[in-house]
Design a protein around this motif. Structure first.
Motif, short mmCIF file in Angstrom:
data_model
loop_
_atom_site.label_atom_id
_atom_site.label_comp_id
_atom_site.label_asym_id
_atom_site.label_seq_id
_atom_site.Cartn_x
_atom_site.Cartn_y
_atom_site.Cartn_z
N VAL A 312 -10.16 21.03 4.26
CA VAL A 312 -10.54 22.37 3.82
C VAL A 312 -10.29 22.46 2.32
O VAL A 312 -9.15 22.39 1.86
N LEU A 314 -11.07 24.62 -1.32
CA LEU A 314 -11.51 25.87 -1.95
C LEU A 314 -11.19 25.82 -3.44
O LEU A 314 -10.32 25.05 -3.88
N GLU A 322 -10.16 34.45 2.14
CA GLU A 322 -11.18 33.42 2.30
C GLU A 322 -10.59 32.16 2.92
O GLU A 322 -11.20 31.51 3.78
N ALA A 323 -9.39 31.80 2.47
CA ALA A 323 -8.73 30.61 3.00
C ALA A 323 -8.42 30.76 4.49
O ALA A 323 -8.63 29.84 5.28
N ARG A 326 -11.44 30.29 6.57
CA ARG A 326 -11.83 28.88 6.71
C ARG A 326 -10.97 28.16 7.75
O ARG A 326 -11.48 27.43 8.58
N ASN A 329 -11.53 28.45 11.65
CA ASN A 329 -12.65 27.77 12.29
C ASN A 329 -12.15 26.96 13.50
O ASN A 329 -11.32 26.07 13.36
N ALA A 337 -6.30 22.17 9.70
CA ALA A 337 -6.19 23.60 9.38
C ALA A 337 -4.82 23.96 8.84
O ALA A 337 -4.58 25.12 8.47
N VAL A 340 -4.71 24.10 2.87
CA VAL A 340 -5.94 24.20 2.10
C VAL A 340 -5.74 23.46 0.79
O VAL A 340 -4.71 23.61 0.12
N THR A 347 -16.68 21.25 -4.47
CA THR A 347 -15.65 21.28 -3.42
C THR A 347 -15.97 20.35 -2.26
O THR A 347 -15.26 20.35 -1.25
#
Length: 462
Positions: A312, A314, A322-323, A326, A329, A337, A340, A347
């Motif tokens: 992931v 960013l 936003e993080a 993501r 998911n 996960a 980040v 990216t």
């Protein structure tokens, strides 16, 4: 035990929990073992193939079952924990009978003599002598042999979302009303078998596939959609992966490789002859093949060879909200996960300049509008792609990490090594095979009143 008038359809037993007399769960039913008999006589039910906690399959004879009620199986106190091995005279109902094409016998009101039908389910009943036998067959008429085969190969099961959509007339007939179960089936479908196991996790479905015959395994693989098959392939031993991939059309094989995580796809391709691997890479979409090629360029037991190219990532002006979106998911593995990675654009790996990472726990503690650049942890030095496995394991252990960033000489993020991939390479090479088969152990005693039979001597007399 369930009364003599009670009939049980076998597909309803799949996955049913098995308990000992004390109420402790022993395992789950994965199949029914029967013995076919001549002259149209109903098959005798010998017992269950039960998957215990270690993923080993053991045999539970019917004379050890005291109850088949309320969605659970109750057994007596002793189960032999020796790994179940199917004998030539035995048939597995779910694996070998469902989706078969059989013919109706003459003299019955259900159809013309020799009419082909497809087996959707079978039912067993307890006789007056308290033995169990298969007495009924639930079949579908009106689908030709070719249509039955194509239904599986073309994804009939996945087109119905895992729900069996009946194309023709269905009916329940006596076992004696059909013939053809003893004949070898060249092209057997898999729709009903898959529907029976549709709720299984990929690792558990991989266990089911591992215990099928090579022919049946290929049929089931052909009926799975690409995403599901990719997930299952990642949980199988390498030999099974290679065999399944080799049984697919090359275009389909390339699609499945695209659906796999790049590091798993690279591991699988490395097991193939170089010419075969290159042919499949050329059939893959260039954007999908590129990270796999990159991974294949590294030594196997280095950070470059172990990493995933899809962490992931960013930019520093992205927000905590936003993080969190993501990492929420569902397709991400937990280790992916967990953190980040913050980089300058682009990216997509290899990214722009790597700035650091933000742990999932830190994201939970910060306000949603906080910029990642303000909370990024840049103190941990990333690893390089040539970092060897011992250094990777000590890095993860030292810093209590579940993943480590991998950068090139210009500080571009190439990917991340996750703890599950590290474990995959520090465990023995055949660990998946061992996990699926299980080792030999003493018989399990569910209550103290019974004694375990000696090692290697089956309590059921098999």
């Amino acid at each position: 035990m369930t009364g003599a008038s009670t009939r049980v359809f076998v597909s309803h037993l799949a996955g049913m929990a098995v308990f000992d007399p004390n109420g402790d769960q022993v395992g789950r039913i994965r199949d029914l073992v029967v013995s076919l008999r001549l002259g149209g006589k109903p098959p005798k039910v010998l017992g269950f193939a039960v998957e215990v906690v270690s993923k080993r399959r053991v045999f539970l004879p019917m004379n050890r079952v005291t109850s088949l009620e309320s969605g659970q199986v109750i057994t007596t106190g002793v189960i032999n924990m020796r790994r179940f091995e199917q004998r030539p005279t035995e048939t597995l109902v779910l694996a070998e009978l469902l989706d078969r094409r059989v013919a109706l016998r003459s003299g019955g009101p259900d159809g013309a003599e020799g009419e082909q039908v497809v087996v959707l389910d079978v039912a067993m009943v307890q006789t007056r002598s308290r033995e169990w036998e298969i007495d009924k067959v639930f079949v579908e008429k009106g689908r030709s042999a070719g249509a039955a085969q194509n239904a599986s190969a073309q994804g009939w099961w996945r087109a119905t979302g895992g729900r069996l959509r009946r194309k023709g007339e269905t009916l329940t007939v006596d076992w004696s009303a059909v013939t053809g179960f003893a004949l070898r089936e060249e092209d057997q479908g898999a729709a009903n078998l898959l529907a029976t196991f549709e709720q299984l996790r990929p690792a558990d479905l991989a266990n089911v596939l591992h215990h099928l015959s090579p022919k049946r395994r290929s049929e089931v693989a052909a009926a799975l959609d690409d995403e599901r098959l990719a997930d299952v392939m990642e949980e199988l031993p390498e030999d099974d992966q290679v065999a399944i991939l080799g049984g697919l059309h090359q275009e389909r094989a390339a699609d499945v490789l695209e659906a796999m995580d790049p590091d798993d796809a690279a591991d699988l391709l490395s097991e193939l002859p170089p010419d075969d691997a290159e042919r499949l890479l050329q059939l893959m979409e260039p954007d999908e093949a590129a990270p796999v090629r990159r991974l294949l360029s590294y030594e196997e037991h280095t950070a470059g060879g172990l990493m995933t190219t899809e962490p992931v990532v960013l930019e520093p002006d992205a927000t905590v909200a936003e993080a969190l979106a993501r990492v929420r998911n569902a397709d991400l593995k937990p280790a992916q996960a967990a953190q980040v990675y913050v980089c300058r654009p682009p990216t997509e790996t290899p990214t722009g300049t790597y700035l650091g990472l933000v742990h999932f726990q830190r994201l939970l503690r910060e306000p949603p509008y906080t910029l990642l650049g303000a909370i990024v942890d840049g103190d941990l030095d990333p690893l390089t792609p040539d970092t060897e496995l011992p250094r990777i394991t000590s890095y993860l252990a030292t810093y209590n990490m579940v993943a480590a960033p991998i950068v090139d000489a210009h500080d571009h993020l190439l990917g991340a090594v996750t703890v599950d991939d590290v474990l995959d390479h520090i465990l023995p090479e055949d660990w998946r095979e061992s996990a699926l088969h299980g080792g030999e152990v003493e018989a399990y005693a569910g209550d103290g009143a019974d004694t375990a039979s000696p090692r290697g001597v089956a309590a059921d007399g098999r």
